[in-house]
Every structure is written in structure tokens, then in C-alpha cells.
Design an enzyme around this catalytic site. Structure first.
Site, PDB file in Angstrom:
ATOM      1  N   SER A  98       0.840  -1.185   0.000  1.00 21.21           N
ATOM      2  CA  SER A  98       0.000   0.000   0.000  1.00 21.21           C
ATOM      3  C   SER A  98       0.886   1.250   0.000  1.00 21.21           C
ATOM      4  CB  SER A  98      -0.961  -0.030   1.191  1.00 21.21           C
ATOM      5  OG  SER A  98      -1.958   0.954   1.068  1.00 21.21           O
ATOM      6  N   ASP A 129      -9.095  -4.129  -6.469  1.00 24.12           N
ATOM      7  CA  ASP A 129      -8.737  -3.236  -5.366  1.00 24.12           C
ATOM      8  C   ASP A 129      -9.606  -1.975  -5.421  1.00 24.12           C
ATOM      9  OD1 ASP A 129      -7.482  -1.613  -3.479  1.00 24.12           O
ATOM     10  OD2 ASP A 129      -5.481  -2.374  -3.966  1.00 24.12           O
ATOM     11  N   HIS A 158      -7.734  -4.828  -1.783  1.00 28.74           N
ATOM     12  CA  HIS A 158      -6.455  -4.288  -1.318  1.00 28.74           C
ATOM     13  C   HIS A 158      -5.674  -5.272  -0.449  1.00 28.74           C
ATOM     14  CE1 HIS A 158      -3.685  -1.016  -0.991  1.00 28.74           C
ATOM     15  NE2 HIS A 158      -3.817  -0.887   0.318  1.00 28.74           N
TER      16      HIS A 158
END
Length: 744
Positions: free
Chosen positions: A600, A677, A710
Site C-alpha cells: 500500500s 482493489d 487491497h
């Protein structure tokens, strides 16, 4: 030590989790609910005032209704413990939200009835008890409903125009992710007379479409499912949010008139916290760039409100207002010297986050600054014991990498530590509703344990020791972790840790893997017990693991973190490179085998560091689900740290992964991303790949995970992610990519 054991939780500490309850009996504290391993819901009382032995409210994980079996996923006792709200068949929506079926269980008869009579197919988004236990508020198809629990036929539909653009009582995508970190946006008054709820108008918010390729059977069609999300990217229209109220005595819905001499426009207004303070509501607002804070107090009985406190940070220290949900109501009590209602808030004192007591509610400045110093309170206060006027909180007073528990009186006196500061410790806390009991969780650096403290009686009971984990660890050679502060340049001091292989030999030359996150206000270097992927790499790959919390990270004061504003990526990468140069000079490090990895924001920082370094220090990198251009990320998070693209074009341009030619300097790097995502869109990686093609950057590997969000966990993909990381770093440290780069 095997990777499957590490990922599967073999080395994870067990913990007790309880929910503290309030039965409304004055002076009574210590009532709690606990889900045991078999699925039973137990009610206990540590004070012994009403329940001498735990009472079973739910005795089975499942139940039958009209011939069908239902599995209970969660349960919430109502006031008086006579009824329990049940959740079955939850279906994940986004990170925190889900759809599900809700039921009401009679605790004595064990009979179960649907929350919505006659509709077993209703996909409810959220259901919440009123404090009195008389009502349940729920959201169906984005409309708000109220049910009187005692009368199944008395369902009131509060709103009627909820649709894909209008959300009532629940957050839209960006508010769920970046503001409330939860699935609800409704708040009952303590007396149950009013319900405050958020109305979000997303009609002007652009949609982002995500294709899902594998989450439907092929017999349902040969085209992917397209899911459209109202997702405001930086600089685009935000949802228009308003705090509305329901008067339960008349079922009138109203929007209070708020007096404000400097109104924020609809598109510039964020509502970041709502808390009942007696019979009034305190609402926290900021502008979309998080420079201006407004504290609004609303009187629902009068249908009016006013801004009572305002702070403007634009042009001051360069920082921003973070979203917080920690404001705590302090009711008046003349016998204890509290003549009017007040509240505790986190304020900035000499550049650090501290606690202040405001009295009355409408006060423009604090009555008392409760804490001060070159350290910070953390998600505070944790609890307030109103009977003694004692405020409890967690802070970094001893060390930024530790968490200890402290208390102070409401007049600022009698500051003291509850936990032992003479030894290293990272603690988390859970207080009973009256602040008399504390579930204290020691999380490291040694094996975690939990104790119940009776703060008024001074007694303690051990609830969890993790003795089995201690015995198991004795059979393994666990890598050693060393925490230290280092000076990167001049007076720049940062926190670091180094994990060394268990048979560390100072005469050998080890490869080094830097692990980072580095998001604004975050922290990777702390003293929590953890045996994770990095520990595994140190153990099985005979490598050194390093983590450095450089500028921009949290708990080191506003000056330390605010430097990154409007220029994300630059200083954070700069500090990682400075640290890597220090490690490269250590006698036991092989400077040709230094790698970096993150997920991330950490994935973004991996690429940004490789870009800025150009192969001079870091030879390898692994980036998972990275942001590659902040113009692609959501407005509320991004603009807090970057302002809008309209106000900071150069900053956005410079913060993107832009100079991809510099990435050719690395021996090789890896990028991974899930196509589903909803947070960091796959668009980020696709845009980066296009830049690679244009610049003929080929020294990288790419792995794509269909339909994964994610967290990358759809269809076994999470295991595959770590298997790939494991194998890839092994090849990198073995020099397998060096010759291939020469070929490319």
C-alpha cells in the site's frame, strides 16, 4: 520456522476479547459480554453486583427458523439483557461494511424472530440498538428505519429517497474508509429520545468502475461484472454531508440551523466526528484540505446549533488536522466541582498532541490542559472515572516506540503511570463503562499477556498468559530484534529496529531487507511482539531486516511529520536512503544486496525510494498494491496531506512515480496488485506499466491477482503473494537477477 506456520498464526498470541456493558444501574460497573470458542455469548460481572456466575444468552452458534439453519456471525445484547440482536449471512461490501440478515433473540425463551418481519431476503447494511433497548435503527437500501422491538409490526420508515446517490445512516465509500473507519453513521442520544444520522449526497461524486472476472459463475454470462463505486479522487467532487436528526417522540426528521460566520461550502465541508454531550451534540468539521477545524454544538430540542470553537492551521506550522473519534463527554456534577457539562479533546500543545478539558461545552478555550511535554497521547482519552474525576489514557511519554497507561485528574493534578515504566512495554487497554475495571493487554516486546485490574480496589487477575506459546518458542531459534535511535543527518534522530538471524555472526556479510510503510502519522517501529514475514526472512534467508520510521511518521511531534506535506514521497524516501547508507557501511552487511519492500503506502514508498536512489544503495524492491500517482487516490486522505491538485499541481506531479528511467538503476524489482482493489485502484499499477513501456524499463516482475481487493486474499491469493515474495527475495539475495539485468 515455516512460512505456512508464520502466516497461519502458529506464532500468534491468544487474547481475551470482551465487550463492556452498561445496565443503567447507578454506581454499578464491571458488566461484560464475551463470545467463547464454541460460539456461546456469555454475560459476566467482574464486580459481582448482579451476576455471580456468567449467564449464557446464546447457547449455540446456530439456530433453526422455518426449517432452515442459520449460523450466527455476531451478536449484540440489548439493554437489560432480555433480548439480543443477531447477525447471520454477512456478505462483505467494502473494508468495514457488509450486508446481512438481522434477528432478535429472546434471551429467556431462546426464540428468534426476523428484525424485518416477513422478509428473510432483506440485505440490511447496519442495525443498532437504542440505549434504552426499546428500538433498533437499521438501514435497508440506503434508507433509515426504526423498529419498536416489542411490536414486530411497528416499523417506521424514516427516509424515503435513499438510493445509489443518497446514503442515510451509513457512510459512503470514502467516509467509511477515511473518516469513520466503520460501517455506520448514526448516533443515538443516551436517553434514546433522538437519533442523529448522516445524510450523504453523492450525486456529484464521480464513479469508478471495477470489473470482477471470477466472482460469478460462468453460466451467468461471459462478461465480467462491473461494480460502480462513488469514489472521489483528489480534486474531484466530494459527497455533500449533513447531520440530520430524528425526534422519536414525533418521528419528525429535521436539519438544525447552524449559525456560522464563515460557512464552509457544501463541497468543502467534512464532518469527521459526532458525539452526544448530554442532551446536545458536538460535531467536528474540517475543510476538505484539513487546515480549518470547527467545533459545532447542536441543541436538537431547539433545532439550532453554532460554531463554538475554530482553529485555523493554514500558514501556521504546515500541518493538518487528523480525523479523530475520541472526544469524551464529561457531565456536570456540582458535588465534584463540575458546574457545567464539558468534554475532553485532543489539542496541540507546543507541537505535540495532548489532552485538554473544556468546560462548558460552548467554551472557546480549554479550562485545563491535562497533559504536556515532548511526547504524545494516543487515541485518548481511553476512559474517565467520573466518580473520582480520573482520566485514563495511553501515551508515548516513556518512548515513542512504547505505549504505557497513565492517569490524571480533571484539574490536571496527580499525573501518574498505571503500567510499569521501568521495563519496556507496549500496552493496549479496554475499560469498563464506568472506568473502574481495566482489561490490560501487554503486547510486547515479550510474549503478550492480559490482566484484569480493579482500579478502585487495587486488585488484579491474570486472564491470559500464553504459556503454550512460551513453551513453543523455546523450541525455536527466534531471531533477535534490536531497537535503537540513530542520527541520519545533523540533528535528525529516527527510530529503527534491526532483526538479526538467531545464529548471527558479526564476521559474515548479510543481505538486508528494509521493510516500511511510512504513511503520514503511521508507525512501523514499535515494541509489539511479532513473528511475521520479516522474522521468517531473517530466520530462513539468513538476512538482516531493518525498519526505519523517517520523517512523516507519527508520535514524534508535528514538526517531524508535517515536513512531508504537499510533497509526499520525497523526505520519506530520502530518509530511507540515508539509513540504508548507514547499514551499507556496517561490517556485517553486504552493500550489494540491500532490498526494500512494502504494501500500500509501503508499496508506494518502495518505488519512490528506488526512483530517488537510482540503484546507488538499494539493489532490489518489492512493491505490493502501490499508489503510483496521488491524483488516483481518494480526496479525503490525499488532500489532507497534499491539498488539492488545483492548489498544488507541482507537488502532485513530483510525488508521482515519474522518473521511471531511474528505476533501471536497480538490479530488479517486483510489483503486485489485485484487479479488484477498491482502495488503491489497479489503475495505479497500469499507469506505471505504461510509463515503463514508454521508457523501456524491463528489469521488473509483475504479478496480478484477479478480483482481489487491497488485502489480496481472493481465491487463495494471499498465500500466493507471500510465496512469491519469499521466492523472489531468495532469488534476489542469491544474485539470480544480476546476469538477467545485463541481458536486458
Amino acid at each position: 520456522m515455516k512460512l505456512d506456520d508464520v502466516l497461519g498464526g502458529t506464532f500468534r498470541a491468544k487474547r481475551v476479547s470482551i465487550d463492556w456493558l452498561d445496565d443503567g444501574i447507578a454506581g454499578h460497573d464491571g458488566l461484560y459480554a464475551e463470545h467463547d470458542a464454541s460460539g456461546k455469548l456469555l454475560i459476566g460481572d467482574y464486580s459481582g453486583a448482579t451476576i455471580s456466575e456468567p449467564k449464557t444468552l446464546i447457547d449455540s452458534r446456530s439456530f433453526k427458523y422455518e426449517g432452515s439453519d442459520y449460523i450466527i456471525s455476531n451478536a449484540w445484547p440489548g439493554k437489560g439483557l432480555e433480548q439480543v440482536l443477531l447477525l447471520t449471512n454477512p456478505k462483505k461490501n467494502w473494508r468495514h461494511s457488509y450486508f446481512g440478515m438481522y434477528w432478535i433473540l429472546d434471551a429467556d425463551s431462546k426464540s428468534v424472530t426476523p428484525l424485518i418481519p416477513g422478509d428473510l431476503n432483506a440485505n440490511v447494511r447496519i442495525a443498532k440498538w437504542s440505549p434504552t433497548g426499546e428500538y433498533v435503527a437499521y438501514v435497508l437500501e440506503n434508507n433509515l428505519y426504526i423498529r419498536n422491538v416489542s411490536d414486530p409490526t411497528s416499523v417506521k420508515q424514516v427516509t424515503n429517497d435513499g438510493d445509489k446517490d443518497l446514503f442515510y445512516g451509513i457512510p459512503d465509500w470514502v467516509y467509511e474508509e477515511e473518516v469513520f473507519s466503520g460501517n455506520y453513521a448514526l448516533w443515538w442520544a443516551d436517553n434514546g429520545k433522538y437519533l442523529a444520522f448522516l445524510r450523504s449526497n453523492d450525486s456529484m461524486v464521480p464513479e469508478y468502475s471495477i470489473p470482477y472476472f471470477e466472482q460469478h459463475p460462468i453460466e451467468n454470462g461471459s462478461y465480467p461484472d462491473m461494480v460502480d463505486i462513488k469514489y472521489p479522487k483528489a480534486g474531484y467532487n466530494n459527497p455533500i454531508v449533513e447531520l440530520m436528526f430524528l425526534d422519536l417522540s414525533t418521528y419528525e426528521v429535521f436539519l438544525p440551523e447552524v449559525v456560522d460566520s464563515r460557512n464552509l461550502s457544501d463541497d468543502d465541508r467534512l464532518i469527521t466526528e459526532v458525539v452526544w454531550v448530554g442532551e446536545k451534540v458536538l460535531m467536528r468539521q474540517t475543510n476538505r484540505e484539513s487546515d480549518l477545524l470547527k467545533i459545532v454544538v447542536i441543541d436538537p430540542a431547539k433545532r439550532t446549533g453554532a460554531v463554538v470553537r475554530e482553529e485555523d492551521f493554514s500558514g501556521q506550522d504546515g500541518g493538518w488536522f487528523e480525523v479523530t473519534q475520541d472526544t469524551t463527554y464529561i457531565p456536570a456534577n456540582a458535588s465534584q466541582g463540575r458546574m457545567q457539562d464539558g468534554y475532553i479533546d485532543t489539542v496541540i500543545v507546543d507541537g505535540y498532541d495532548h489532552l485538554a478539558y473544556f468546560e462548558p461545552i460552548e467554551a472557546t478555550s480549554p479550562k485545563t490542559i491535562l497533559t504536556r511535554g515532548e511526547w504524545e497521547v494516543v487515541a485518548a482519552p481511553s476512559a474517565v472515572d467520573l466518580s473520582s474525576g480520573t482520566v485514563y489514557f495511553v501515551a508515548t511519554k516513556k518512548d515513542p516506540t512504547e505505549r504505557h497507561v497513565y492517569s490524571v485528574k480533571l484539574d490536571g493534578s496527580n499525573f501518574k503511570s498505571i503500567t510499569d515504566e521501568s521495563t519496556d512495554g507496549y500496552y493496549s487497554v479496554s475499560f469498563s463503562t464506568g472506568g473502574g475495571y481495566l482489561l490490560l493487554s501487554y503486547k510486547g516486546p515479550d510474549v503478550p499477556w492480559q490482566k484484569l485490574l480493579s482500579l478502585r480496589e487495587g486488585t488484579e487477575t491474570t486472564l491470559q498468559e500464553n504459556a503454550d506459546l512460551k513453551k513453543m518458542l523455546d523450541r525455536y531459534k527466534i531471531p533477535e530484534t534490536i531497537w535503537e535511535q540513530i542520527t541520519l543527518e545533523k540533528d535528525l534522530v529516527v527510530n529503527t529496529f534491526e532483526i538479526r538471524p538467531s545464529d548471527f555472526d558479526p564476521n559474515k556479510k548479510y543481505p538486508v531487507l528494509f521493510h516500511l510503510y511510512q504513511g503520514p502519522g503511521s508507525q512501523t517501529v514499535d515494541k509489539r511482539f511479532s513473528i511475521g514475514f520479516e522474522t521468517y526472512v531473517a530466520s530462513r534467508k539468513d538476512a538482516i531486516i531493518v525498519s526505519v520510521d523517517g520523517r512523516g511518521t507519527g508520535f514524534m511531534g508535528r514538526k517531524f511529520r508535517a515536513i512531508v506535506r504537499d510533497n509526499l514521497g520525497y523526505w520519506e524516501a530520502h530518509d530511507q536512503i540515508l539509513a540504508a547508507r548507514i547499514w551499507a557501511k556496517k561490517s556485517y552487511v553486504d552493500p550489494s544486496r540491500i532490498a526494500i519492500w512494502g504494501w500500500s503506502y509501503g508499496g508506494y514508498m518502495t518505488l519512490k525510494t528506488l526512483e530517488q536512489d537510482g540503484g546507488k544503495t538499494f539493489s532490489y524492491g518489492m512493491a505490493v498494491a502501490p499508489v503510483t500517482d496521488w491524483r488516483f487516490y481518494d480526496s479525503i486522505y490525499t488532500e489532507r496531506y497534499m491539498h488539492t491538485p488545483q492548489h498544488n499541481f507541482a507537488g502532485y506531479d513530483g510525488s508521482a512515480i515519474k522518473n521511471v528511467t531511474a528505476l533501471k538503476g536497480a538490479e530488479r524489482f517486483l510489483v503486485m496488485h489485485g484487479t479488484g482493489d477498491d482502495n488503491v485502484h489497479f489503475q495505479n499499477t497500469l499507469a506505471l506499466l505504461d510509463k515503463f513501456d514508454l521508457a523501456q524499463v524491463e528489469n521488473y516482475d509483475m504479478f496480478v491477482f484477479p478480483d482481489s481487493d487491497h488485502s489480496i486474499n481472493f481465491h487463495n491469493s494471499n498465500k500466493v503473494v507471500y510465496d512469491r515474495l519469499d521466492r523472489w527475495i531468495e532469488l534476489a539475495f542469491a544474485g539470480a537477477f544480476v546476469a538477467e539485468k545485463d541481458y536486458l
